[in-house]
Structure formats: C-alpha cells, structure tokens
Design a protein around this motif. Structure first.
Motif, PDB file in Angstrom:
ATOM      1  N   GLY A   1       0.789  -1.229   0.000  1.00 56.80           N
ATOM      2  CA  GLY A   1       0.000   0.000   0.000  1.00 56.80           C
ATOM      3  C   GLY A   1       0.814   1.267   0.000  1.00 56.80           C
ATOM      4  O   GLY A   1       0.282   2.352   0.268  1.00 56.80           O
ATOM      5  N   ASP A   2       2.098   1.173  -0.331  1.00 55.11           N
ATOM      6  CA  ASP A   2       2.983   2.335  -0.292  1.00 55.11           C
ATOM      7  C   ASP A   2       3.148   2.976  -1.668  1.00 55.11           C
ATOM      8  O   ASP A   2       3.995   3.839  -1.853  1.00 55.11           O
TER       9      ASP A   2
ATOM     10  N   ALA B   1      -7.725 -10.312  -1.536  1.00 50.76           N
ATOM     11  CA  ALA B   1      -6.377 -10.188  -2.064  1.00 50.76           C
ATOM     12  C   ALA B   1      -5.597  -9.178  -1.234  1.00 50.76           C
ATOM     13  O   ALA B   1      -6.149  -8.202  -0.738  1.00 50.76           O
ATOM     14  N   GLY B   2      -4.313  -9.433  -1.063  1.00 49.58           N
ATOM     15  CA  GLY B   2      -3.502  -8.489  -0.316  1.00 49.58           C
ATOM     16  C   GLY B   2      -2.288  -9.146   0.305  1.00 49.58           C
ATOM     17  O   GLY B   2      -1.917 -10.270  -0.036  1.00 49.58           O
ATOM     18  N   LEU B   3      -1.685  -8.446   1.253  1.00 47.97           N
ATOM     19  CA  LEU B   3      -0.481  -8.918   1.930  1.00 47.97           C
ATOM     20  C   LEU B   3      -0.827  -9.305   3.364  1.00 47.97           C
ATOM     21  O   LEU B   3      -1.493  -8.545   4.081  1.00 47.97           O
TER      22      LEU B   3
ATOM     23  N   ARG C   1       1.097  -4.807   8.956  1.00 52.08           N
ATOM     24  CA  ARG C   1       0.963  -6.250   9.154  1.00 52.08           C
ATOM     25  C   ARG C   1       0.018  -6.869   8.128  1.00 52.08           C
ATOM     26  O   ARG C   1       0.133  -8.031   7.787  1.00 52.08           O
ATOM     27  N   MET C   2      -0.938  -6.096   7.683  1.00 49.61           N
ATOM     28  CA  MET C   2      -1.914  -6.602   6.716  1.00 49.61           C
ATOM     29  C   MET C   2      -2.419  -5.460   5.850  1.00 49.61           C
ATOM     30  O   MET C   2      -2.631  -4.350   6.325  1.00 49.61           O
ATOM     31  N   LYS C   3      -2.583  -5.743   4.559  1.00 45.89           N
ATOM     32  CA  LYS C   3      -3.214  -4.809   3.638  1.00 45.89           C
ATOM     33  C   LYS C   3      -4.093  -5.639   2.701  1.00 45.89           C
ATOM     34  O   LYS C   3      -3.620  -6.578   2.066  1.00 45.89           O
TER      35      LYS C   3
END
Length: 723
Positions: free
Chosen positions: A76-77, A473-475, A602-604
C-alpha cells in the motif's frame, strides 16, 4: 508483458524470477537494493542477494526498479497517505472543539458566511458547507515535514523475497497451480489466472481443472489459440460464453453477451450438441440457468445450424418448449413423499449433491433405520466427493452440535454477510458423530504422506481456505475465521480510496464491544478521541485519493473486542472506486513516524466486495490481556448513503458474534489427522531448519530449506486441500 508476469509471480509466491543480465560486480548495488527494500518491510534472501551480487550493477538496478514498484503496491505504499490532522496522532482535538473551529473559520470567510448562518438559523450544522471541513488543509509534503522519522524496531515486519527459477518456469508453475486449484479463486486471483492462461495456452496444462469458473477462463484462452475447449456439462459452455463476453464466469451476476463471430458460434453449438447427444440427461442442467441460456440462444442463432439439433434442445428447454425433468425435482418428489431412504439412494448418483443434502436428510429421517441409510450412503459416496466439499460438510456438522437456537451467518461469494435466526431442529447426536468420524477417516486416507513435517506454530489456527472467496487479495491476509496473535503496543488502522467518477466519502471507524457483544464506545469522525485512541480526521472526497487512520493504545482499551469498519457515507461502493484498500499497522511504545509506515504494516487487503459496510477483521482481548485478530472478510448491506458506526452497531455486533462463535477447521485439524498416523510432526521454533528435505507449513518461508522441500505458506495454502 514480461514485467507484468514478473510482478504477478512476485505477488503470488514472494519469489523474484531468476534475474538476468551480464556478470559483474553488483554487490554494492545489491546491498543498496536490500536496504531500500527494508524501508518498506522486505528483504532479500541470502541466496537472492548472492545471485544479484554476481550480476552487473545495471542488471541489479533494472531488477530493483521492477521489484520495488511491485512490493510498494503489495503493502500500500504506492500512493500518498496524507492525514487531515497534520501531526496525527498528536494534537487531535475533541470533536466539538474541532467542529466549532471549522464554524468559526467559515463565519470569517465572506464566501461561506451567509450559507452557514442560514443553516445555523434552522438549527442545522452542515459539516460539508464548512470550507475547512473534510478537505486536506495542507500538502503531503507539509505533513511529512511535521512528522518525526520512524525509529526502526525489532517488531517491524520483514517479508523475505526468495530467488525463483527462470520466468517461464515460474509462470508455468503458477498457472498450473491456479488453474488446477481444488478451491474456487477470489476475484483478483481469477483475473490473474486469465493473464496466465493467455500466456500459457500452448504450454503444459493441469491434469484436471476441478473448479468450473477456472475452466471457463482456461477455455477462453484455449479458444484464442485454436485449441478445443474442455467441456463436461452444458453449463461449461454457458460459462465459456460469459468469459468470452467479459462477464461473470461464476454466474452470480448477469452477463450481457456479445455478438460472437461465426467460428465461435460453431464451437459453442457443436460443444452443446455433443454433450447432449452423449447424455440427454444433461439437459436438466439448463433449469437453474434458464434466463442466461435464453439470452445466449439469441446470440448463437441455433436455428441456423440444423446439423446440431441437440444444441437447439438446450435452448428449447430454457424457453420451456421442451421438458427435461431435473435431478433435483426427482429428489424433492421423494422427500415430499417422506421417502428419505429413496432420496438418499437416488442422490448416490450425485455425490456432491448428496453431501450438501445430508443435514436435511438426517433431519427428515424419523427412524434409526433411515438415519443409518443416510450415513451409509454418505460413507459410500465420500471417496467420490471433492476434498473441499468433504471438509466443508465436516465443518458444518462440527458446528451443528450447538447451532440450534443461535443465529446463523450467511456469506455469499462476494463477501456479503447477513445474520438470521437458526430455526432448524437439531441433528441427532449419534448420527452426527458417526458422520464426523467417517469424514475424518476419509480425509486421513486422502492426505499425502508429507515425510518430515515442519510446522510453524503461528499457522496452526489459520482456517483452511475452503474457498478463495473467503479471503481478500492483499499482503498478510488470512482466510475468514482464522485466528492470529497481535504483538505490539499500538494498533493503527488505515483505509485508502480513490474515487472514479463521483464524489466518494468513506469513513473509517472502530466499534468497541464488551464480552457480551454490547457496545462500549467507538472512534469515528463523530468521536475523534476515545479510550486513548485518536482518529485522523474526516476526509469527504477523494479525486486524488484519500486516507483515514485510527490509532489505539492497546494497553488502555478495556473492551473485549475492537471492530474496525469502513462505511460508505456517500458515492461509489467498494467495487466501483478506482482503488480502495484497508490495513493495519503495529507499533511499539512511542515509535513515531508518518501516519503510514510500510514496514509496520501487518496486513493490507483490497476492498472490492458488495455492500456499504466493510468488516475486514476483529480484534479480541483475552483474559490474560493479550490480543488476537479474528479474520472476518465481511460486507454488510448497509444503506444507500450516510452509513455510520452509530447506526450499524447492532448489525455489526450480530455478525461479529456469529462468526467469532463459529468453529472453523484449521491447519491444526489437518496436523492432528497427520500426527495420528505415521507422520512425525515437528513445531519449528524459528531457529535452524533441518538439512534434509521437509514439508514446511507456515506463514512465511524460512531461509535455508533443503532442496526438494515442499513449502506451503499463505500464498499457496489452498494446496493443503486434497482432491
């Protein structure tokens, strides 16, 4: 195209395809690359660092540029996260104080004074009419200048990137894994499969494609290169037509079919004709999808192709001109006649349908003989049922012991959740226990011998991904129902959105609940400060993107639950914006830094579901003061506009309670089945790994695993589900 495939591989596997370039002295550039990655919470594995160091500096820089772009998007950066209050979380005012400050500024502004006075004369405070409200009053650069630098902490997230094989091999492996998945994929992964299928249509193909929507995506790619589609049912043809029209291959949303070229019409009609000619009973599959079949017939013009009369029968059934008694109607007739044994016997011909009807059959049975017949039919059919369905039914009956009298949570494929009272009578305990025992035995039989099994304890409470639609979906995202520990002193939520065509206002809020799920308090734009927490301020439009944050000191929270939520106050829904995502960060003590620091994320997760209230996860405080996260991935319907935490607290509480109190099958369950056999299960303590090949299951891949090891992490957790 190559960069797109590299990025796709990196997102799915956390591997960088083996970098190419001339040999050289790239050690300095590689170390600089590694240091830059650290600023966003990533690092190179020792093997990958060595590989890059042996290349030229130019080759390293080329790889670095591509990789950094992808990992920034993952966390998200890749966007600018500004905060309304410039030095958030410091100096956040009380809500009333802030509103009065905005009113005072509006009254001092000649252009807004009259409008505001008119509203106030009627006893109304329209926040959107105040020039200082809801719009950034400073630039992103000014916000950065007002913030202290982040001091690195040992608790910051570090995600290791590993060395992959050549790009072609990585792409092929990923394609085979997604296409051959035993569980349905989420929307983003289904789109990724489409890209991969187009690149791999002429290469190796999976032995089987058990998920029908995956098959539709693959078939569309096969058609594009002149290969025959893989068709088993008439619905496969319908899904393929949806894929070719850019529509919904899950058949949940109506598709507007395009006009098909004559060669494509021939392929679709010939496929239908061959299927029905070989097995006329397949016409019964038309009934659940009559309307889309009628619309498809208008595009295919079957009357122009008399050589395929069986294809014309498909559309005749859809129009009601030809009868094709469905399998389900025969089952319903038997149940209507109270012939439970006959219904169970008939359903043996459709093992998947039998398993989905087991609860109803056991409730309808009135004698022990009938219950025994139902359980016996299930035991006989079990080897023919997909592992995903066996596990889903096992989880269902695990919860039926205590479901009666409670609320039931329903979640559709798009994540929309709703709660309803459970009025079902209980399933007889003896039959339920026998069935659970039989399903456990079946799963134990199917699980492959993993050899030496190494388990990360942190993965034990991760729910089995019985559907890719039970996650986002994501990290760092876990499947719905998973439980994970939260370490750190400060919790910070964030939401980012960028509107597409109209003004869009999202509101980040946090609802705090007591142990009985009643409301304790909340943080939102109407409550900027509470329980030691701070809200970053309301942003009411996002033409260039906007962010909101909530910062909480966990040590000061006395509530049992913290439930972050994103409310659509006005404008576009989550699936309509150009981009929208949610996440959370964890910081230690007084760790400063920008409102958004990528290495503390920690989560996105992407926000793309249907509904006007998003509930990504909930945090729970245990009796010993420790915190854990329960993953929700829910979207509540909400209202068309002005969704607020104050108005939806009851519906949110009901949904959280229903999900938190449900028991999910987890990795711990499968590990228990394996440990009951000949497999030796070892818990990894984070130290050195064995020097022999192992099967490793964990949240992330450790460094140093021996060649030949099988690795299962969050990115391919679906591989745990046996066929």
């Amino acid at each position: 195209m190559a960069h797109g495939l590299e990025s796709l591989v990196l997102r799915h596997t956390h591997r960088i395809p083996s970098p190419k370039g001339s040999a050289g002295e790239g050690a300095t550039a590689a170390r600089q690359f590694d240091a830059t990655l650290a600023s966003v919470g990533f690092k190179l594995s020792a093997e990958l660092l060595a590989r890059l160091s042996a290349l030229s500096g130019a080759a390293v820089v080329h790889t670095a540029k591509r990789t950094l772009r992808t990992v920034q998007e993952m966390v998200g950066d890749h966007v600018r996260h500004n905060a309304y209050f410039i030095d958030f979380p410091a100096n956040v005012p009380d809500t009333e104080e802030f509103w009065m400050r905005c009113v005072a500024r509006a009254l001092g502004d000649d252009t807004s004074r009259g409008r505001v006075l008119k509203h106030l004369a009627h006893g109304v405070l329209d926040l959107l009419s105040l020039p200082a409200y809801g719009r950034y009053q400073h630039t992103y650069e000014e916000m950065l200048a007002a913030q202290d630098e982040l001091i690195a902490s040992a608790g910051d997230r570090v995600t290791v990137l590993h060395l992959g094989r050549d790009l072609d091999d990585e792409v092929t492996d990923l394609y085979l894994a997604l296409a051959g998945s035993t569980t349905p994929l989420g929307e983003e992964h289904l789109r990724d499969l489409q890209v991969l299928a187009e690149a791999c249509a002429l290469g190796p193909q999976p032995e089987s494609i058990p998920v029908r929507e995956n098959r539709a995506v693959v078939n569309a790619a096969r058609l594009a290169v002149g290969a025959d589609p893989l068709l088993d049912t008439v619905v496969d043809v319908l899904r393929l037509a949806c894929a070719l029209s850019g529509g919904d291959v899950t058949l949940q949303e109506p598709t507007r079919f395009r006009g098909f070229p004559r060669p494509v019409r021939r392929i679709l009609l010939a496929g239908l004709d061959a299927l029905v000619e070989a097995n006329p009973a397949k016409l019964a599959d038309v009934h659940p999808h009559r309307e889309p079949f009628k619309r498809l017939g208008e595009r295919l013009h079957p009357h122009e192709y008399p050589q395929w009369p069986h294809a014309a029968d498909v559309f005749a059934v859809a129009r009601g001109e030809k009868e094709a008694r469905s399998f389900d109607s025969r089952v319903e007739q038997l149940l209507g006649e109270s012939d439970v044994v006959g219904a169970a016997h008939l359903l043996r011909a459709a093992p998947g349908k039998l398993f989905r009807a087991l609860d109803r059959l056991l409730r309808a049975a009135v004698s022990q003989e009938e219950r025994d017949a139902v359980v016996a039919a299930a035991v006989q059919a079990a080897p023919e049922v997909s592992g995903r369905v066996v596990l889903s039914v096992r989880e269902h009956f695990q919860n039926r012991e205590r479901d009666s009298g409670r609320s039931r949570l329903f979640v559709n494929r798009r994540g929309r959740g709703w709660v309803a009272p459970d009025a079902r009578p209980p399933v007889p305990a003896a039959a339920r226990e026998r069935l659970i025992g039989a399903l456990d035995a079946e799963m134990r039989r199917r699980l492959p011998a993993p050899g030496r099994l190494l388990l990360d304890p942190d993965v034990l409470d991760v729910a089995l991904p019985l559907s890719g639609k039970a996650t986002a979906a994501g990290l760092g995202v876990l499947p719905r129902g998973s439980l994970s520990a939260v370490d750190g002193e400060r919790l910070r939520f964030f939401v980012y959105w960028k509107q597409d065509r109209r003004r869009t206002d999202y509101d980040l809020s946090a609802l705090l609940l007591r142990s009985d799920y009643s409301t304790d308090s909340w943080l939102s734009y109407t409550s900027l400060r509470a329980v030691g927490g701070r809200h970053s301020g309301d942003v009411t439009e996002a033409p260039d993107g906007a962010s909101e944050f909530i910062d909480l000191s966990l040590g000061r929270v006395r509530s049992t639950f913290i439930v972050p939520q994103v409310n659509v106050y006005a404008g576009e829904g989550f699936d309509e914006t150009e981009e929208s995502f949610f996440g959370f960060m964890v910081r230690d003590g007084e760790q400063k830094g920008r409102p958004f620091e990528p290495r503390t994320v920690r989560m996105k997760s992407e926000l793309r579901g249907v509904g006007r209230v998003a509930l990504p996860l909930a945090f729970r405080q245990e009796d010993d003061g420790r915190w854990s996260a329960r993953w929700l991935h829910l979207y509540l319907r909400g209202v068309a506009s002005a969704n607020r935490v104050e108005e939806n607290q009851v519906s949110v509480s009901k949904a959280v309670r229903a999900l938190v109190e449900r028991e999910y099958l987890t990795v711990r369950y499968l590990a228990g089945l394996l440990s009951g056999g000949a497999t030796a299960v070892e818990l990894w303590d984070g130290g050195a790994v064995p020097d022999e090949p192992v099967t490793y299951i964990g949240l992330e891949r450790p460094e140093g695993l021996a060649a030949g090891s099988r690795v299962i992490t969050l990115e391919n957790l679906r591989d745990l589900i046996p066929d």
